[in-house]
Scaffold this active site. Structure first.
Site, PDB file in Angstrom:
ATOM      1  N   TYR A 177      77.399  36.227 164.809  1.00  0.00           N
ATOM      2  CA  TYR A 177      76.981  34.721 164.282  1.00  0.00           C
ATOM      3  C   TYR A 177      75.444  34.714 165.112  1.00  0.00           C
ATOM      4  CZ  TYR A 177      76.385  30.035 163.113  1.00  0.00           C
ATOM      5  OH  TYR A 177      76.022  28.890 162.987  1.00  0.00           O
ATOM      6  N   ARG A 232      87.189  10.813 175.701  1.00  0.00           N
ATOM      7  CA  ARG A 232      86.379  12.073 175.855  1.00  0.00           C
ATOM      8  C   ARG A 232      87.572  12.939 176.280  1.00  0.00           C
ATOM      9  NH1 ARG A 232      83.976  12.611 180.051  1.00  0.00           N
ATOM     10  NH2 ARG A 232      82.632  10.734 180.119  1.00  0.00           N
TER      11      ARG A 232
HETATM   12  C1  LIG Z   1      79.563  29.202 161.534  1.00  0.00           C
HETATM   13  C2  LIG Z   1      79.981  29.865 162.441  1.00  0.00           C
HETATM   14  C3  LIG Z   1      80.124  29.568 163.627  1.00  0.00           C
HETATM   15  C4  LIG Z   1      79.607  28.264 164.329  1.00  0.00           C
HETATM   16  O1  LIG Z   1      80.169  27.150 163.966  1.00  0.00           O
HETATM   17  P1  LIG Z   1      79.936  26.004 163.631  1.00  0.00           P
HETATM   18  O2  LIG Z   1      81.032  24.941 163.288  1.00  0.00           O
HETATM   19  O3  LIG Z   1      78.583  25.844 162.641  1.00  0.00           O
HETATM   20  O4  LIG Z   1      79.092  25.262 165.026  1.00  0.00           O
HETATM   21  C5  LIG Z   1      80.458  30.677 164.887  1.00  0.00           C
HETATM   22  N1  LIG Z   1      80.830  31.805 164.531  1.00  0.00           N
HETATM   23  C6  LIG Z   1      80.795  32.293 163.347  1.00  0.00           C
HETATM   24  C7  LIG Z   1      81.588  33.605 162.794  1.00  0.00           C
HETATM   25  C8  LIG Z   1      80.560  31.445 162.023  1.00  0.00           C
HETATM   26  O5  LIG Z   1      80.688  31.916 160.746  1.00  0.00           O
END
Ligand SMILES: *Cc1c(COP(=O)(O)O)cnc(C)c1O
Length: 380
Positions: free
Chosen positions: A107, A51
């Site tokens: 996001y 970890r």
């Molecule tokens: C997809 C995305 C995330 C989250 O990423 P994950 O790998 O799906 O957890 C965060 N920020 C942006 C701008 C994204 O497009």
């Protein structure tokens, strides 16, 4: 360590590789280990428990540091997903009473994180990415979070100017660099303290890995982010880390091709009367193009636009043959989706986020135009 002056194509194929060793592979395979042989005092052991560290992460982390801040201070931490990285930066840095400025159009899970930060006693000010409202929100702020270009609206903000203003207020500046990738934009060079991203999208580019990372300028910030990773256990598997490192070798090929095709697609969509709100930072007519061209080196693979309603957009998506109706973006196969189906983004019902893959541009444009005709009921 690759040279800071190398071009991107030369850098990505060697980034993070160990020194040459006779009869060893250039990129060592994934190391599967929950624990390592550990004689005596663990204080200075490079690897103790799975970890806390893994040699496959170390290779990927070195590569990401070289890409995000070539030749400059960069302390990388890889995560199991983009959200793992984002949550680690926010939750390790923010205390009760702190003031955090977040994008209101970023996001979709940022809105959920906002609720969590408020539950912990922080004040959150949510402001749009474009238009410069961040400056007025900085009074008393301890952290400024930017997402540029924003997902899914593709607005852009001035990282350097905002980082300068935030630093005058004593705030830490983090930029979500998912959409641009480090080949499209280097937030740390533009003055940010942390570049955070989902590696699930264009960085790894094959739609088969979830991954995230944060690259910090400052060791203390990186230590806190790494400590958070240890506490919540948001660690990438060795196989995912290795696949991500392997994928970096083709990053320049992919993002160059995808950006060029995205521009052709945007130009074709511009001619269509049923398309409104067309956005792509590389399109000269885009409202963010002037700013994007100052701070971005490549404009990314996403094109967003709005069709006259939900049913119209659904007919369009169903008629596409070379584009999968799927979420996420940045992959080698083109995808598109009606973002409104998730309910998390403030977008019109007919809003479509299209991610351009590495198909031949002519084929893709022809498929999109044919699907638009069919959706419009004008197909012969
Ligand atoms: C997809 C995305 C995330 C989250 O990423 P994950 O790998 O799906 O957890 C965060 N920020 C942006 C701008 C994204 O497009």
């Amino acid at each position: 360590m690759t040279e800071p002056r190398l071009g991107d194509g030369s850098r990505v194929v060697r980034a993070g590789l160990p020194p040459e060793e006779p009869y060893a592979p250039a990129l060592p395979g994934p190391v599967f280990a929950a624990h390592y042989h550990l004689p005596g005092d663990p204080a200075h052991a490079p690897y103790t428990y799975g970890r806390d560290g893994n040699p496959t992460w170390t290779g990927l982390e070195r590569a990401l540091a070289e890409l995000e801040h070539p030749g400059g201070p960069a302390h990388p931490v890889v995560f199991a997903s983009g959200m793992g990285a984002i949550s680690a930066v926010l939750l390790s840095q923010v205390r009760a009473g702190d003031v955090v400025v977040l994008p209101s159009d970023g996001y979709q899970l940022l809105a959920r994180l906002r609720e969590q930060l408020e539950a912990y006693g922080a004040e959150v000010r949510a402001v749009p990415t474009g238009g410069g409202e961040q400056y007025d929100a900085l009074e008393g702020a301890t952290l400024l979070w930017l997402e540029t270009p924003s997902n899914p609206g593709l607005d852009v903000c001035d990282i350097r100017a905002l980082a300068d203003a935030a630093h005058r207020h004593g705030a830490l500046v983090a930029v979500d660099n998912t959409l641009a990738t480090p080949l499209g934009q280097r937030p740390l060079e533009l003055g940010a303290d942390v570049s955070v991203a989902s590696g699930t999208k264009a960085l790894t580019g094959h739609g088969d890995v979830l991954l995230g990372y944060a690259v910090c300028k400052d060791t203390a910030v990186a230590d806190a982010v790494r400590h958070w990773r240890k506490l919540v256990g948001a660690i990438p598997g060795p196989m995912e880390a290795w696949l991500a490192h392997r994928s970096l070798a083709t990053l320049q090929l992919r993002v160059d091709r995808q950006a060029a095709t995205a521009l052709s697609v945007a130009r074709a969509l511009r001619e269509r009367p049923e398309v409104s709100g067309l956005r792509h930072p590389g399109l000269p007519q885009d409202p963010a193009h002037a700013l994007a061209s100052r701070q971005m080196r490549r404009y990314g693979c996403v094109v967003s636009f709005t069709l006259p309603g939900q049913a119209h957009a659904e007919r369009f998506l169903a008629a596409l043959r070379l584009v999968d109706d799927a979420t996420s973006f940045g992959g080698v196969r083109s995808t598109a989706e009606r973002r409104g189906r998730w309910g998390g983004d403030a977008v019109p019902a007919g809003f479509v986020r299209l991610s351009v893959g590495v198909e031949d541009a002519d084929d893709l444009v022809a498929d999109l135009l044919r699907a638009l005709d069919e959706a419009d009921g004008t197909a012969p």
